[in-house]
Design an enzyme around this catalytic site. Structure first.
Site, PDB file in Angstrom:
ATOM      1  N   LYS A 203       0.866  -1.191   0.000  1.00  0.00           N
ATOM      2  CA  LYS A 203       0.000   0.000   0.000  1.00  0.00           C
ATOM      3  C   LYS A 203       0.898   1.234   0.000  1.00  0.00           C
ATOM      4  O   LYS A 203       1.908   1.271   0.729  1.00  0.00           O
ATOM      5  CB  LYS A 203      -0.904  -0.027   1.236  1.00  0.00           C
ATOM      6  CG  LYS A 203      -1.907   1.110   1.296  1.00  0.00           C
ATOM      7  CD  LYS A 203      -2.870   0.953   2.481  1.00  0.00           C
ATOM      8  CE  LYS A 203      -3.926   2.040   2.523  1.00  0.00           C
ATOM      9  NZ  LYS A 203      -4.878   1.883   3.644  1.00  0.00           N
TER      10      LYS A 203
ATOM     11  N   SER B 272      -9.833   1.943   2.568  1.00  0.00           N
ATOM     12  CA  SER B 272      -8.929   2.661   1.713  1.00  0.00           C
ATOM     13  C   SER B 272      -7.884   1.788   1.035  1.00  0.00           C
ATOM     14  O   SER B 272      -7.265   2.240   0.077  1.00  0.00           O
ATOM     15  CB  SER B 272      -8.203   3.737   2.532  1.00  0.00           C
ATOM     16  OG  SER B 272      -7.400   3.144   3.534  1.00  0.00           O
TER      17      SER B 272
ATOM     18  N   SER C 280     -10.230  -0.372   6.810  1.00  0.00           N
ATOM     19  CA  SER C 280      -9.609  -0.289   5.488  1.00  0.00           C
ATOM     20  C   SER C 280      -8.858  -1.511   5.003  1.00  0.00           C
ATOM     21  O   SER C 280      -8.443  -1.540   3.837  1.00  0.00           O
ATOM     22  CB  SER C 280      -8.666   0.904   5.430  1.00  0.00           C
ATOM     23  OG  SER C 280      -9.399   2.067   5.212  1.00  0.00           O
TER      24      SER C 280
HETATM   25  N1  GLN Z   1     -13.432   4.289   5.778  1.00  0.00           N
HETATM   26  C1  GLN Z   1     -12.926   4.787   7.007  1.00  0.00           C
HETATM   27  C2  GLN Z   1     -12.549   6.231   6.850  1.00  0.00           C
HETATM   28  O1  GLN Z   1     -12.829   6.770   5.844  1.00  0.00           O
HETATM   29  C3  GLN Z   1     -11.758   3.958   7.459  1.00  0.00           C
HETATM   30  C4  GLN Z   1     -10.539   4.237   6.697  1.00  0.00           C
HETATM   31  C5  GLN Z   1      -9.366   3.427   7.169  1.00  0.00           C
HETATM   32  O2  GLN Z   1      -9.535   2.409   7.832  1.00  0.00           O
HETATM   33  N2  GLN Z   1      -8.184   3.907   6.832  1.00  0.00           N
HETATM   34  O3  GLN Z   1     -11.979   6.837   7.710  1.00  0.00           O
END
Ligand code: GLN
Length: 482
Positions: A76, A151, A175
């Site tokens: 990532k 994400s 995410s």
């Molecule tokens: N979807 C969640 C957010 O937008 C979690 C994102 C994540 O886990 N990095 O914050």
């Protein structure tokens, strides 16, 4: 070969039936063919990958025999990687080449796993659909009109499309688990503090945790063996003995107590998801597990608490992007303040700005007690619910996400709808617990459905075996989009 799991690739390398260079060449070919469509990678650099592959082959030729030596992996683009661009999905870091490796990256290098490239992600890991990336959205390999989740959407999509046998991800509110669910792969978010955050670009430091994404639970165990471990450069890294997270694989599930949180089953799940989760529960009963109903009464407040706490931490963490030290700087400005303002106005996307504004607001004098302190109290209550629940069960089971992959653009104008994608995952981060998602079926559109397991603190080995036993009895995790 392209559908092989890490375990199978490891055996092929050990038996000298393939080499790291050969494997990397195959995956790079697959990436070249599919990435123009899927956009799962932000950066690929075949010369660098092949140099790492040659080094791994040389190590093996000299008698080294680490289980993953020579097996490639994708990272990532939130992990700082020496000599590679590390963008975090943002214009702010589009030209940033990291001068050092994140702890996770150095662990994988030490294990001899060549990097296939840096995967696409929501900007600064803020999102559930990968649509906030400066580098454009990732397409879900199961439906090119659908999102891969976020994400860590690039990581999930590249594993699902077999452009890489495994990838790293990070999970602040879901995410790793939510994109794993939406792309039909297996992903694990470890107990907070198990994997060092050193060199992992910070979003909400008290929630962020790196973890593995792969085809199977067994593969996630092998990867966690590499990733986990104390690192003095992260002040929240836990000083614990190294563990073998694959040690429980193979134990029968007789007598295992699976907790089913009544709040997770009350409402909100799509009919297809509810059916697939019910079938998974039936499968676990056939494997000898018992189920008990548990309560997580405060979990319904987890999204609200998270969207105070995560933006608060983000507003502080992202103050470092000021155009002075690294990353983007606006080309024209009159004085220092103008430079700061234009750099941040031009360098950050809309969702990141929304979070910085919310975070700054809830931390400001006069609102701090009403929002931030209240949210911290909720966080404690949410964690206490899990402590109570784990007195009655060994592992908690539920859906990973309310539904399957939604269409690109479907939720991008409605932040609250988007935030609700993580309704089943966020409480786990607030409590600091380990959780994972594994494939448990398909909906009527042939889109994958994810099953979530939640373990007690440090119960990764047990949780991985609970997933592994299910994967021995089912083949959902072996299905591929093409
Ligand atoms: N979807 C969640 C957010 O937008 C979690 C994102 C994540 O886990 N990095 O914050």
């Amino acid at each position: 070969m392209i559908h092989a799991s890490l375990t199978q690739l490891s055996a092929l390398l050990a038996e000298k039936k393939t080499s790291s260079v050969e494997l990397c060449t195959d995956y790079l070919g697959r990436i070249a063919a599919l990435n123009p469509t899927l956009n799962a990678f932000i950066t690929v650099d075949p010369d660098k990958t092949l140099a790492e592959a040659r080094a791994a082959d040389a190590r093996r030729a000299q008698g080294e025999a680490g289980p993953l030596l020579g097996v490639p992996i994708a990272h990532k683009d939130i992990f700082c990687t020496e000599g590679w661009p590390t963008t975090c999905g943002s214009k702010m870091l589009a030209n940033f080449v990291s001068p050092y490796d994140a702890h996770v990256i150095s662990q994988f290098k030490a294990a001899g796993m060549p990097s296939l490239g840096k995967t696409n992600m929501d900007e600064f890991a803020m999102g559930s659909s990968n649509e906030t990336s400066y580098f454009g959205p990732v397409k879900n390999p199961w439906d090119l009109k659908a999102v891969p989740g976020g994400s860590s959407g690039g990581s999930a999509a590249c594993v699902a499309a077999r452009m890489a046998p495994a990838a790293t991800g990070t999970d602040t509110g879901g995410s790793i688990r939510q994109p794993a669910a939406l792309c039909g792969i297996t992903g694990l978010k470890p107990t907070y503090g198990l994997v060092s955050r050193y060199g992992m670009i910070a979003f909400a430091s008290s929630l962020d945790q790196g973890g593995p994404m792969a085809q199977t639970a067994e593969d996630c165990g092998l990867l966690l063996n590499v990733m986990a471990g104390f690192d003095r450069r992260d002040s929240t890294s836990l000083e614990r003995e190294k563990e073998d997270y694959t040690r429980d694989l193979g134990k029968p599930l007789n007598g295992l107590r699976i907790g089913l949180p009544r709040e997770f089953f009350a409402e909100g799940m799509s009919a297809d998801t509810a059916r697939a989760v019910d079938e998974a529960i039936a499968q676990y009963r056939r494997l000898g597990a018992e189920t008990v109903e548990v309560g997580l009464p405060n979990s319904r407040l987890s999204v609200a608490a998270y969207y105070v706490l995560a933006p608060a931490e983000a507003s502080s963490n992202l103050s470092r992007f000021d155009g002075v030290r690294y990353g983007y700087r606006t080309p024209e400005y009159s004085d220092l303040t103008d430079m700061y303002e234009k750099t941040r106005a031009e360098g950050f996307g809309a969702e990141v700005k929304r979070r910085i504004l919310i975070g700054t607001y809830v931390l400001s004098h006069g609102y701090y007690d009403a929002y931030y302190i209240q949210a911290q109290r909720l966080r404690r209550l949410i964690a206490n619910d899990f402590t109570e629940a784990f007195k009655q069960c060994d592992v908690i089971l539920g859906p990973t996400a309310p539904g399957t992959a939604f269409k690109l653009g479907e939720k991008s104008d409605d932040p609250v709808q988007m935030y609700l994608s993580d309704i089943y995952t966020i409480a786990v981060n607030l409590a600091g617990l380990p959780g994972m998602s594994l494939p448990c079926g398909f909906d009527s559109q042939n889109l994958p459905i994810g099953l979530q397991l939640i373990g007690n603190y440090f119960a990764e080995a047990k949780m991985l075996n609970v997933a592994h036993q299910y994967q021995l009895a089912t083949d959902w995790h072996q299905r591929a989009p093409f």
